[in-house]
Every structure is written in C-alpha cells, then in structure tokens.
Design a protein around this motif. Structure first.
Motif: not given
Length: 394
Positions: A65-66, A69, A224, A226-227, A231, A243
């Motif tokens: 994840g970024i 995340s 994964w 995200h936020g 995800q 991803y």
C-alpha cells in the motif's frame, strides 16, 4: 486452542489525533473563540478501519500500500507495541519483530548483551540463546563490534543486529517492516534467503515493503491496504497486479504534459492485428507534438505499473517547430509473460528532459505464466526468454 504461528485479527479499528502545532498568539486566540462557539474540536484520523485477517502457521503474507495506508500500524498492533481502538488480535507463539531500526535494541548495551537480553524477553533459555549466538553474529557481520556499545553502531549495523536476533532465535511469527531498505543489496538478499529458510521451517512471516519484486519472491499471499481499509486480500500475483494498476492510474492522473513536447497518442498492438502474445511481434506507435524545434532521445519502457520498467528501448528523434512526429518501434519478440503491462514514455536531452517520464497506455499479453519456483516462492523474473536445453550424462 490455536497452534503456534497463527495470527487472527478481527474488526480492527485504530485512530490517531493530530498533534497540536505551534501557533502564534493571534491564532491561539482565534482557536479559543472557535472552542467557545463549539466548533473547535480536533478531528481524529482513522489509520485502520474494520480490518479482518487470518494467517495460518507457516504462511507468508506481504502487506502493500502507499505511505499512510496503515501497513506499519497493523504490524505494530500484531507486535503488541500498539493497541487497537476496537477489535481483537490474537498472535500465538513467540514473535520476532523488526519494525524500526532500533526496535528492541538498547543503545547502552553491547551487541552481545542485546542478543542475550532479546532472547530473555522472548522467554528462551540462556543455553538456547548461547547456541545460536555465533550464527547471529556471523549473519550480522559484527564479529569485530559485538562487544561495543550499540550506540556507536551505524544504522546499518543496528539493523543487521536487529534482524539477526529476530530471525535466528526461532520465533513462531516474524514481522518485518520496510527497515530492510537501510541495508545494502547483499544484506537484503541474505535477509530474503533467511526468511525463505524460516518459511521452510514453519515460521509465519508478515513482510511490509514497497519493493514489490521482493514481496512477490517471498510471499504466497498479499494484503493491500488503502486508507486503512483492506482493498484486496488473496494470491500475491493477483493482488500485486491490481495494486500496480492502481499505481499506474495515479501516475496517469498526475502526468505533466505541458512542456515543450506533448504526447498526443500512444498505442501497443500486435503486428498481425490479433492479441499480443509472448515471443510474437509487437508494434509501438507514438505521436509527439513540439512547440519549437528540438532534438532528444525518445525512450519507451514496459512496466507492471510503477515507473521502473522491465525493459527499455530508446532512439534519437528530431522534432519540428510546431508540428507532429510519428515514431514507430517494432519489437520482433515480445519478452513478456501473460499479464497486463503499461507503456511509459519520455523524451530526454543529455541533461534535462523535453517530456517527463510518464505512463502512456496499457496493454494485455496472452501467453505462458512465469509463476512458481519452490512452494512459498513467487515469480522470480518478470520476462520470458525463449531457450532450448540439452541435458545428458558426462
């Protein structure tokens, strides 16, 4: 009773409140007025939201994840150095964790003392720690520094010591964050080899990294985030493919096309007009527009999403004043296995750029998979190379 090495996290929520920043006297007075009116409450930011995950003994899972995340937050909760706002966590067995370079390492103690202290905290007998001591020191390459205080170690030395004691004192669960990026390439590879050996011995490994190739080579499953939300959760190749596509989409949205050279069109097609296939011909067509005469080098690369290409092709190009140029590249044998890929394009000078490196198109390839090595080890190479073998007795 769950077996050692099992991880179960159910309905996890974790939130943080923003730290108060230094403010001027006028700003503080303004805040007081807002509080008096009932409108000055600081908000909370949710780092994890309703996360569910179950990891079986001996399973390897990569967290991707970024930044921001929730990956490191989840890892810290699993390591019991942070507690969730809501939800339940159960990590069965001894846990070895390398979440930060100095995590679990006391700077005033020597390397030797830290090894014995860490083993004691894991509940291991001193005899067992002593039997693994030489292996840890050799792996960390600290033979000449093991009796020196850790506060005099470099960041790389501290990381090698931390990973060595976490990985060699027989944990049931190993949690590893992005800290491996501190080490040099050789040590990173030794860490990966060690994690594979632990997997073969039945240790559960949870690995956080932005290096997707390493995640794919170690993990059989990926999660994964995200936020703060899950995800996707599934086989590592499927999750990383989704991803990578998301990363490419973000790059497309942020691509700058306002310079001297603009990309008008880009496409990748099969030479015969059919599906793109492994080892068959492919054609790349670009249309570039320039606002003034320019000469540079056009580069095209194929990637699985991020900006680092699997392979790169380049050619010198001359662009006219306020006109368009069509550039055509023929690839005789497309060296890509089955999957979705992304075409990246840039036009560069000897120093500087005319068109920044950016995603231009995506395409699908039909063909064989380059999947699995031994169990638990994912794809080791992103390219397909046609070859013939002959094997016989000497």
């Amino acid at each position: 009773m769950l077996p050692d090495g099992t991880i179960v996290a159910a309905d996890l929520w974790k939130r943080f409140r923003a730290d108060p920043s230094r403010q001027s006297l006028r700003a503080r007075a303004s805040n007081v007025k807002r509080h008096m009116r009932g409108r000055g409450r600081r908000g909370w930011r949710w780092a994890l939201q309703d996360v569910d995950v179950r990891i079986e003994p001996g399973e390897s899972i990569g967290l991707v994840g970024i930044n921001g995340s929730g990956k490191s937050t989840l890892l810290k909760i699993l390591a019991r150095v942070m507690y969730p706002y809501a939800g339940n966590v159960d990590v069965v067995g001894r846990t070895g964790a390398l979440i930060e370079v100095r995590a679990g390492i006391h700077p005033e103690l020597t390397g030797r003392e830290n090894i014995h202290l860490y083993g004691t905290l894991l509940g291991l007998p001193r005899r067992m720690v002593a039997s693994r001591f030489d292996e840890i020191v050799e792996f960390a390459q600290l033979e000449d520094a093991v009796d020196r205080q850790v506060k005099f170690y470099s960041s790389g030395m501290q990381m090698r010591l931390g990973f060595g004691v976490a990985a060699f004192l027989e944990p049931d669960v190993l949690l590893v964050d992005e800290v491996l990026a501190v080490g040099d390439t050789g040590f990173q590879q030794r860490c990966i080899d060690r994690m594979r050996a632990m997997l073969s011995e039945g240790t559960t490994v949870v690995f956080v990294s932005h290096d997707l190739a390493s995640v794919e080579s170690i993990s059989e499953r990926a999660l994964w985030l995200h936020g703060g939300k899950v995800q996707e959760d599934g086989p590592v190749r499927d999750v990383l493919a989704a991803y990578r596509q998301a990363l490419e989409h973000v790059s497309e949205l942020t691509a700058d096309n306002d310079g001297i050279v603009q990309l008008v069109k880009a496409r990748v097609v099969a030479s015969e007009g059919d599906l793109l296939r492994t080892e068959e011909p492919a054609d790349v067509t670009l249309v570039l527009r320039s606002s003034q005469p320019a000469a540079g080098r056009v580069c095209i690369g194929c990637s699985e999403g991020p900006a680092s290409p699997i392979f790169l092709l380049r050619h010198d190009i001359h662009l006219p004043d306020d006109g368009e140029v069509e550039a055509h590249c023929h690839i005789e044998h497309l060296p890509l296995p089955r999957g979705r890929y992304f075409l990246w394009v840039g036009v560069f000078l000897a120093r500087g750029e005319l068109l920044g490196w950016q995603p231009a198109a995506h395409f699908d390839v039909a063909g064989p998979d380059l999947d699995m090595g031994p169990p638990g080890i994912g794809r080791l190479s992103p390219v397909h190379v046609a070859a013939s073998w002959q094997v016989g007795e000497r």
